[in-house]
Write a protein that holds these residues in place. Structure first.
Motif, PDB file in Angstrom:
ATOM      1  N   SER A  32      -0.689   7.394  12.937  1.00 47.00           N
ATOM      2  CA  SER A  32       0.334   6.382  13.217  1.00 47.00           C
ATOM      3  C   SER A  32       1.231   6.765  14.389  1.00 47.00           C
ATOM      4  O   SER A  32       1.918   5.904  14.956  1.00 47.00           O
ATOM      5  N   GLY A  33       1.229   8.035  14.761  1.00 43.20           N
ATOM      6  CA  GLY A  33       2.026   8.467  15.917  1.00 43.20           C
ATOM      7  C   GLY A  33       1.287   8.363  17.234  1.00 43.20           C
ATOM      8  O   GLY A  33       1.876   8.635  18.284  1.00 43.20           O
ATOM      9  N   TRP A  34       0.001   7.997  17.179  1.00 48.21           N
ATOM     10  CA  TRP A  34      -0.757   7.863  18.416  1.00 48.21           C
ATOM     11  C   TRP A  34      -0.355   6.586  19.155  1.00 48.21           C
ATOM     12  O   TRP A  34       0.006   5.569  18.552  1.00 48.21           O
ATOM     13  N   ASP A  35      -0.489   6.619  20.459  1.00 48.91           N
ATOM     14  CA  ASP A  35      -0.130   5.442  21.261  1.00 48.91           C
ATOM     15  C   ASP A  35      -1.199   4.355  21.210  1.00 48.91           C
ATOM     16  O   ASP A  35      -0.907   3.178  21.469  1.00 48.91           O
ATOM     17  N   TYR A  36      -2.423   4.740  20.927  1.00 53.28           N
ATOM     18  CA  TYR A  36      -3.517   3.774  20.967  1.00 53.28           C
ATOM     19  C   TYR A  36      -3.943   3.306  19.570  1.00 53.28           C
ATOM     20  O   TYR A  36      -4.988   2.677  19.423  1.00 53.28           O
ATOM     21  N   TRP A  37      -3.176   3.622  18.543  1.00 52.58           N
ATOM     22  CA  TRP A  37      -3.520   3.135  17.188  1.00 52.58           C
ATOM     23  C   TRP A  37      -2.291   2.492  16.575  1.00 52.58           C
ATOM     24  O   TRP A  37      -1.344   3.171  16.173  1.00 52.58           O
ATOM     25  N   HIS A  38      -2.309   1.181  16.538  1.00 54.40           N
ATOM     26  CA  HIS A  38      -1.190   0.425  15.973  1.00 54.40           C
ATOM     27  C   HIS A  38      -1.746  -0.651  15.045  1.00 54.40           C
ATOM     28  O   HIS A  38      -1.946  -1.810  15.453  1.00 54.40           O
ATOM     29  N   PRO A  39      -2.039  -0.295  13.767  1.00 54.94           N
ATOM     30  CA  PRO A  39      -2.554  -1.301  12.835  1.00 54.94           C
ATOM     31  C   PRO A  39      -1.503  -2.357  12.530  1.00 54.94           C
ATOM     32  O   PRO A  39      -0.301  -2.087  12.552  1.00 54.94           O
ATOM     33  N   LEU A  40      -1.995  -3.540  12.262  1.00 55.61           N
ATOM     34  CA  LEU A  40      -1.078  -4.645  11.989  1.00 55.61           C
ATOM     35  C   LEU A  40      -0.342  -4.433  10.673  1.00 55.61           C
ATOM     36  O   LEU A  40       0.853  -4.738  10.555  1.00 55.61           O
ATOM     37  N   TRP A  41      -1.070  -3.911   9.679  1.00 59.06           N
ATOM     38  CA  TRP A  41      -0.473  -3.684   8.360  1.00 59.06           C
ATOM     39  C   TRP A  41      -0.697  -2.220   7.976  1.00 59.06           C
ATOM     40  O   TRP A  41      -1.689  -1.863   7.366  1.00 59.06           O
ATOM     41  N   ILE A  42       0.249  -1.362   8.388  1.00 59.25           N
ATOM     42  CA  ILE A  42       0.119   0.058   8.068  1.00 59.25           C
ATOM     43  C   ILE A  42       0.242   0.313   6.563  1.00 59.25           C
ATOM     44  O   ILE A  42      -0.303   1.283   6.021  1.00 59.25           O
ATOM     45  N   THR A  43       0.951  -0.591   5.872  1.00 55.27           N
ATOM     46  CA  THR A  43       1.118  -0.413   4.421  1.00 55.27           C
ATOM     47  C   THR A  43      -0.214  -0.505   3.682  1.00 55.27           C
ATOM     48  O   THR A  43      -0.357   0.064   2.597  1.00 55.27           O
ATOM     49  N   SER A  44      -1.195  -1.214   4.259  1.00 51.09           N
ATOM     50  CA  SER A  44      -2.491  -1.319   3.597  1.00 51.09           C
ATOM     51  C   SER A  44      -3.184   0.036   3.538  1.00 51.09           C
ATOM     52  O   SER A  44      -3.917   0.337   2.580  1.00 51.09           O
ATOM     53  N   TYR A  45      -2.956   0.883   4.527  1.00 56.54           N
ATOM     54  CA  TYR A  45      -3.552   2.218   4.535  1.00 56.54           C
ATOM     55  C   TYR A  45      -2.910   3.098   3.467  1.00 56.54           C
ATOM     56  O   TYR A  45      -3.597   3.868   2.786  1.00 56.54           O
ATOM     57  N   TRP A  46      -1.586   2.997   3.331  1.00 57.03           N
ATOM     58  CA  TRP A  46      -0.926   3.764   2.280  1.00 57.03           C
ATOM     59  C   TRP A  46      -1.379   3.285   0.896  1.00 57.03           C
ATOM     60  O   TRP A  46      -1.614   4.095   0.001  1.00 57.03           O
ATOM     61  N   TRP A  47      -1.505   1.973   0.744  1.00 63.37           N
ATOM     62  CA  TRP A  47      -1.900   1.421  -0.563  1.00 63.37           C
ATOM     63  C   TRP A  47      -3.339   1.809  -0.911  1.00 63.37           C
ATOM     64  O   TRP A  47      -3.642   2.133  -2.064  1.00 63.37           O
ATOM     65  N   ALA A  48      -4.226   1.774   0.065  1.00 60.06           N
ATOM     66  CA  ALA A  48      -5.608   2.196  -0.186  1.00 60.06           C
ATOM     67  C   ALA A  48      -5.655   3.667  -0.577  1.00 60.06           C
ATOM     68  O   ALA A  48      -6.439   4.067  -1.456  1.00 60.06           O
ATOM     69  N   GLY A  49      -4.836   4.502   0.048  1.00 57.48           N
ATOM     70  CA  GLY A  49      -4.794   5.915  -0.326  1.00 57.48           C
ATOM     71  C   GLY A  49      -4.302   6.128  -1.743  1.00 57.48           C
ATOM     72  O   GLY A  49      -4.834   6.983  -2.472  1.00 57.48           O
TER      73      GLY A  49
END
Length: 271
Positions: A32-49
């Protein structure tokens, strides 16, 4: 012993779940700190984890509950987080794949039921709420407006997870059956060995009894003969008593041979 094994399995599952969860959340945090990776819904990644950790934790403790919760609750809550826009990453189907494998591996749900349920949940995730249109002609029909090849790939993965779980369950059952048969064969072999030893001991004891009885009888007869002629001819004692040494020698030799005590028993020798 079974309780100890179950507790050890639960501890192993918790350790694996914690390790995988830590790796997942660390990876998402770094990415999430990378400049070239900006998912629209970052919360979906936390929820999947979170759901991945849950399915790994309960994969052997409560596989049925984990499967139904992941198949029903996870897609609904996931779509709620992404406002119905559908699957954000293929990695987000991992909780469903783990739950499908675990439930068929434990035989908690039959494969003919787990497979369609898992495929349906993945199709719902892939299509999203916007991917379904209700047609009121000839009844309510749900039409999925998503990429067919991608949906087919995910559905194939779900089916493969359920089939693999069933195969592993059958292999485990076969291994357990073979182990049980091996234990039974070992017990039978040990029983036969003990029976053979007991039979041999009985045979030796019977032969020893017969030989001892025969030679003792011979000694008694010779002794009685010596007593009978001893009053009139004292020199006659030598013949019957001297001949009685031969049965004693043979008896001692056979006892030593049968009992295997050649180092502790010295046979009587004729003089």
């Amino acid at each position: 012993m079974a309780t100890s094994a179950d507790s050890r399995s639960v501890r192993q599952d918790v350790a694996v779940a914690v390790a995988v969860g830590a790796l997942w959340f660390l990876t998402v945090s770094v990415a999430s700190g990378w400049d070239y990776w900006h998912p629209l819904w970052i919360t979906s990644y936390w929820w999947a984890g979170v759901w991945l950790v849950m399915t790994l934790t309960f994969r052997r403790l409560a596989p049925g509950v984990a499967f139904w919760a992941t198949s029903v609750v996870y897609p609904v809550t996931y779509l709620g987080l992404v406002q119905g826009s559908g699957l954000q990453s293929d990695f987000h189907v991992l909780p469903l794949l783990v739950a499908s494998f675990a439930v068929t591996r434990a035989a908690a749900v039959p494969v003919w039921l787990a497979g369609p349920v898992s495929v349906g949940s993945i199709v719902v995730l892939e299509a999203g709420l916007g991917g379904f249109s209700v047609l009121l002609q000839d009844g309510d029909v749900l039409a999925v407006s998503t990429h067919p090849s991608h949906a087919l790939l995910l559905a194939t993965l779900a089916s493969a997870a359920t089939v693999l779980g069933t195969l592993f369950q059958r292999l485990a059952a076969t291994s357990a059956s073979l182990a049980q048969r091996n234990l039974e064969l070992e017990a039978l072999q040990d029983l036969r060995a003990r029976e053979a030893v007991r039979f041999e001991r009985t045979r030796i004891a019977r032969e020893l009894h017969d030989v001892v009885a025969h030679h003792v009888s011979a000694i008694v007869v010779r002794a009685q003969a010596a007593d009978h002629v001893g009053d009139t001819d004292p020199e006659a004692y030598a013949t019957p008593c001297g001949g009685s040494r031969r049965p004693v020698v043979r008896l001692s030799t056979r006892c030593v041979r049968w009992c295997g005590c050649c180092g502790t028993i010295t046979p009587v020798r004729s003089t």
